[in-house]
Structure formats: structure tokens, C-alpha cells
Design a protein around this motif. Structure first.
Motif, short mmCIF file in Angstrom:
data_model
loop_
_atom_site.label_atom_id
_atom_site.label_comp_id
_atom_site.label_asym_id
_atom_site.label_seq_id
_atom_site.Cartn_x
_atom_site.Cartn_y
_atom_site.Cartn_z
N SER A 15 0.82 -1.21 0.00
CA SER A 15 0.00 0.00 0.00
C SER A 15 0.85 1.25 0.00
CB SER A 15 -0.94 0.01 1.21
OG SER A 15 -0.18 -0.05 2.41
N ARG A 16 2.14 1.11 0.28
CA ARG A 16 3.08 2.24 0.22
C ARG A 16 4.49 1.68 0.16
NH1 ARG A 16 1.79 2.28 5.77
NH2 ARG A 16 3.59 1.58 7.00
N LEU A 18 8.30 0.51 -0.83
CA LEU A 18 8.90 -0.29 -1.91
C LEU A 18 7.90 -1.22 -2.56
CD1 LEU A 18 12.34 -1.32 -0.29
CD2 LEU A 18 11.76 0.72 -1.61
N ASP A 40 -4.12 0.48 5.26
CA ASP A 40 -4.30 1.65 4.40
C ASP A 40 -5.06 1.28 3.11
OD1 ASP A 40 -4.14 3.98 2.99
OD2 ASP A 40 -1.95 4.00 2.83
N ASP A 64 -3.75 -9.42 7.46
CA ASP A 64 -2.56 -9.30 8.31
C ASP A 64 -1.67 -10.51 8.05
OD1 ASP A 64 -0.70 -9.33 10.34
OD2 ASP A 64 -2.15 -9.06 11.97
N ASN A 91 7.42 -8.78 1.53
CA ASN A 91 7.94 -7.42 1.62
C ASN A 91 7.41 -6.65 2.84
OD1 ASN A 91 8.92 -4.76 0.34
ND2 ASN A 91 6.71 -4.41 0.57
N TYR A 157 15.93 -6.05 14.59
CA TYR A 157 15.65 -6.02 13.15
C TYR A 157 16.73 -6.79 12.38
CZ TYR A 157 14.94 -3.93 8.47
OH TYR A 157 14.73 -3.72 7.12
N LYS A 161 16.16 -10.11 10.05
CA LYS A 161 16.53 -10.14 8.63
C LYS A 161 17.58 -11.23 8.37
CE LYS A 161 14.05 -6.87 6.56
NZ LYS A 161 13.01 -7.21 5.58
N ILE A 190 16.64 3.01 0.92
CA ILE A 190 15.88 3.54 -0.21
C ILE A 190 14.76 4.39 0.39
CG2 ILE A 190 14.55 2.96 -2.29
CD1 ILE A 190 17.20 1.56 -2.49
N ARG A 194 7.97 6.77 4.80
CA ARG A 194 8.27 6.79 6.25
C ARG A 194 9.60 7.47 6.57
NH1 ARG A 194 11.72 2.24 7.67
NH2 ARG A 194 11.88 0.83 5.88
N1 LIG Z 1 13.03 1.39 2.49
C1 LIG Z 1 14.23 0.99 2.85
O1 LIG Z 1 15.15 1.79 2.99
C2 LIG Z 1 14.52 -0.49 3.08
C3 LIG Z 1 15.86 -0.88 3.22
C4 LIG Z 1 16.14 -2.24 3.42
C5 LIG Z 1 15.11 -3.14 3.50
N2 LIG Z 1 13.82 -2.73 3.38
C6 LIG Z 1 12.75 -3.73 3.48
O2 LIG Z 1 11.86 -3.55 2.40
C7 LIG Z 1 10.53 -3.91 2.80
C8 LIG Z 1 9.59 -2.74 2.53
O3 LIG Z 1 10.02 -1.63 3.30
P1 LIG Z 1 9.36 -0.18 3.13
O4 LIG Z 1 10.40 0.79 3.53
O5 LIG Z 1 8.73 -0.07 1.80
O6 LIG Z 1 8.21 -0.24 4.27
P2 LIG Z 1 6.94 0.70 4.50
O7 LIG Z 1 6.97 1.88 3.60
O8 LIG Z 1 6.84 0.93 5.97
O9 LIG Z 1 5.69 -0.21 4.04
C9 LIG Z 1 5.31 -1.30 4.83
C10 LIG Z 1 4.11 -1.98 4.18
O10 LIG Z 1 3.75 -3.11 4.98
C11 LIG Z 1 2.35 -3.07 5.21
N3 LIG Z 1 2.03 -3.77 6.45
C12 LIG Z 1 2.33 -3.42 7.72
N4 LIG Z 1 1.89 -4.35 8.59
C13 LIG Z 1 1.29 -5.32 7.83
C14 LIG Z 1 0.65 -6.54 8.16
N5 LIG Z 1 0.55 -6.97 9.42
N6 LIG Z 1 0.14 -7.28 7.14
C15 LIG Z 1 0.24 -6.87 5.85
N7 LIG Z 1 0.86 -5.71 5.49
C16 LIG Z 1 1.37 -4.95 6.48
C17 LIG Z 1 2.00 -1.61 5.22
O11 LIG Z 1 0.64 -1.41 4.87
P3 LIG Z 1 -0.51 -0.92 5.87
O12 LIG Z 1 -0.01 0.26 6.62
O13 LIG Z 1 -1.66 -0.62 4.96
O14 LIG Z 1 -0.80 -2.08 6.73
C18 LIG Z 1 2.89 -1.08 4.09
O15 LIG Z 1 2.25 -1.28 2.85
C19 LIG Z 1 10.63 -4.29 4.29
O16 LIG Z 1 10.76 -5.69 4.41
C20 LIG Z 1 11.91 -3.60 4.73
O17 LIG Z 1 12.49 -4.22 5.86
C21 LIG Z 1 13.49 -1.42 3.19
#
Ligand SMILES: NC(=O)c1ccc[n+]([C@@H]2O[C@H](COP(=O)([O-])OP(=O)(O)OC[C@H]3O[C@@H](n4cnc5c(N)ncnc54)[C@H](OP(=O)(O)O)[C@@H]3O)[C@@H](O)[C@H]2O)c1
Length: 250
Positions: A15-16, A18, A40, A64, A91, A157, A161, A190, A194
């Protein structure tokens, strides 16, 4: 051999962040995408609309990923609406707070393990009987470069991972004879929604550690996910792919 001729791809947490870019990249490649989320609805519906507007197919799939009953119901609902899931992209993430070691609790660790071990396990177990009968399926886990770096204040965390990397390798061996690939994509920092209030100096310090001297984009991660979902990646399993501009190159 697993044949991933575009069928249905599930991206958890789309929903938001990556996940949005992953959902759109998979849809561009012809996959019908289940856009999973927990809260969301507006965000998920927006992603679905964008995909449909661009000529693709998608469904908002609210459940969930850390709840066993919800996962089983969610997978069944997707199958009944757009067809059975062929690819699972793990993800979704919950909050990722920094916590001093002396303050970390077992519950803090469980909070991360629920997303990076429990949810992938529940999802795999929900789809595996169908994958076995249809001789299809593939798993793409979204890890992180933190496993290579060992960021302080982040043991909960980083450990979760790291566990996700371990299960990627174990599943790749166990499911290899059935032609089901399991791989892990490990992004660097990335910026997504948030990170809106992140300190610009921190981002600049990070950028200087990247071999390409630029900050990556969600599309940089999504294009690799789309490749790993494709038939072109049919002989790749159990591998980790860093998408961080060379920040962790040895
Ligand atoms: N962005 C980075 O810099 C980065 C770096 C390294 C690794 N990662 C990894 O990449 C992945 C995505 O990260 P992101 O930064 O894109 O995260 P994000 O923006 O916080 O997005 C998290 C997503 O997970 C959903 N979510 C939360 N709880 C949930 C649940 N119980 N069931 C189903 N969906 C749920 C949220 O949707 P709702 O709010 O609608 O529930 C949202 O769509 C993660 O595994 C993260 O550890 C990210």
C-alpha cells in the motif's frame, strides 16, 4: 522446472513504500498483482487504480500477514477472485524502531520475527499444496543490507533479517528438487514515505558510502524483483542480491 509465465503475484505490504514499485513493475510484466496491506485501504486502492489505468490487472488484498487464519483466508480469497498465487514477495514490515541494547525486550525481537520469519512461513504453507499440485511457485524475500553491516541499536531487526536469509537458503535447498526458486533481495537505504522526516545530513553521509554516489530508488529494487519473478531467472535459487549501489561490496 518452475514455469512463471505471468499468472498471479502477491506482494505483501504494497500500500506504500517499496511494495508499490514492486507491484507496478510486476504488473508491467504481465502479472496479475495481489496488492496486500493491513490498514491503508486508500493507499492500496490507489496502487490498484494506477495499475489498471496503465492496462494491468490488480486486486487490493487486505489481510494481516502475521495472522495464520487471516493468511489462509486471504490466499483463498485471492485464488477465488483473480486466480491462485504463483509468486509470493515477502515485503511487508511493521515499525522498525531503534532501541538501545539494554532496553531491547524479547517482544521487540518477536515484533520483527513475526514479519520476517512467521509471515513468510505462514504464506508458504498456505500456497505450497497448490504449488505442488500445479508444479509452479516461487518466493522472493525482501531482506536488508543491515545483515552485512550489523547496525547498532537495531539487533532485533538485524537478527530477524538474518533469520530471513537463513530460511531463504534452507527453503531453496528443500524446494529445489521441486523447481521452486527462493531468493532474497537486500536493499540498502531507499527513502520511502516513512523516511520523509529523516535528517538530510544522514542521507548525505549514506550517499557518500555508496559506490555509485547516489541514493537508490524503489524502482531499482522493483526491477530486480520483477526479474527474479520471470522465467529468465529460472536457474537462480538460494541467492542474496544486494541492491545498494555497491555500498556493501567486499
Ligand atoms: N526502504 C528501505 O530503505 C529499506 C531498506 C532495506 C530493506 N527494506 C525492506 O523492504 C521492505 C519494505 O520496506 P518499506 O520501507 O517499503 O516499508 P513501509 O513503507 O513501511 O511499508 C510497509 C508496508 O507493509 C504493510 N504492512 C504493515 N503491517 C502489515 C501486516 N501486518 N500485514 C500486511 N501488510 C502490512 C503496510 O501497509 P498498511 O499500513 O496498509 O498495513 C505497508 O504497505 C521491508 O521488508 C523492509 O524491511 C526497506
Amino acid at each position: 522446472m518452475s514455469d512463471s509465465t505471468p499468472g498471479v503475484a502477491l506482494v505483501t505490504g504494497a500500500s506504500r513504500g517499496l511494495g508499490v514499485a514492486m507491484a507496478k513493475a510486476l504488473a508491467r510484466d504481465g502479472w496479475t498483482v495481489a496488492v496486500n496491506y493491513a490498514r491503508d485501504t486508500c493507499g492500496a486502492e490507489r496502487v490498484v487504480e494506477d495499475i489498471v489505468h496503465a492496462g494491468g490487472r490488480a486486486l487490493a488484498a487486505r489481510f494481516d500477514v502475521t495472522d495464520e487464519h487471516a493468511v489462509r483466508e486471504g490466499i483463498a480469497r485471492i485464488a477465488a477472485t483473480i486466480g491462485p498465487v504463483d509468486v509470493v514477495v515477502n515485503n511487508a514490515t511493521g515499525p522498525q524502531p531503534y532501541i538501545a541494547l539494554s532496553e531491547q525486550t524479547w517482544e521487540d525481537h518477536l515484533d520483527q520475527l513475526r514479519f520476517f520469519v512467521k509471515a513468510p512461513l505462514l504464506l508458504l504453507q498456505a500456497v505450497l499444496p497448490d504449488w505442488r499440485s500445479r508444479k509452479t511457485g516461487r518466493v522472493i524475500n525482501i531482506g536488508s543490507e543491515v545483515v552485512e553491516i550489523g547496525n547498532p541499536l537495531f539487533g532485533h531487526y538485524v537478527a530477524a533479517k538474518g533469520a530471513m536469509l537463513g530460511l531463504t537458503r534452507s527453503w531453496a535447498r528443500e524446494l529445489g528438487p521441486e523447481g521452486i526458486p527462493v531468493n532474497l533481495v537486500a536493499p540498502g537505504w531507499i527513502p520511502v514515505e516513512r523516511h520523509r522526516d529523516s535528517d538530510p545530513q544522514m542521507l548525505e553521509d549514506y550517499r557518500r558510502q555508496v559506490a555509485f554516489e547516489r541514493i537508490g530508488s524503489p524502482d531499482d529494487v522493483a526491477s530486480l524483483v520483477a526479474y527474479l519473478a520471470s522465467n529468465e531467472a529460472n536457474f537462480i535459487t538460494g541467492q542474496t542480491f544486494a541492491v545498494n549501489g555497491g555500498r556493501t561490496l567486499a
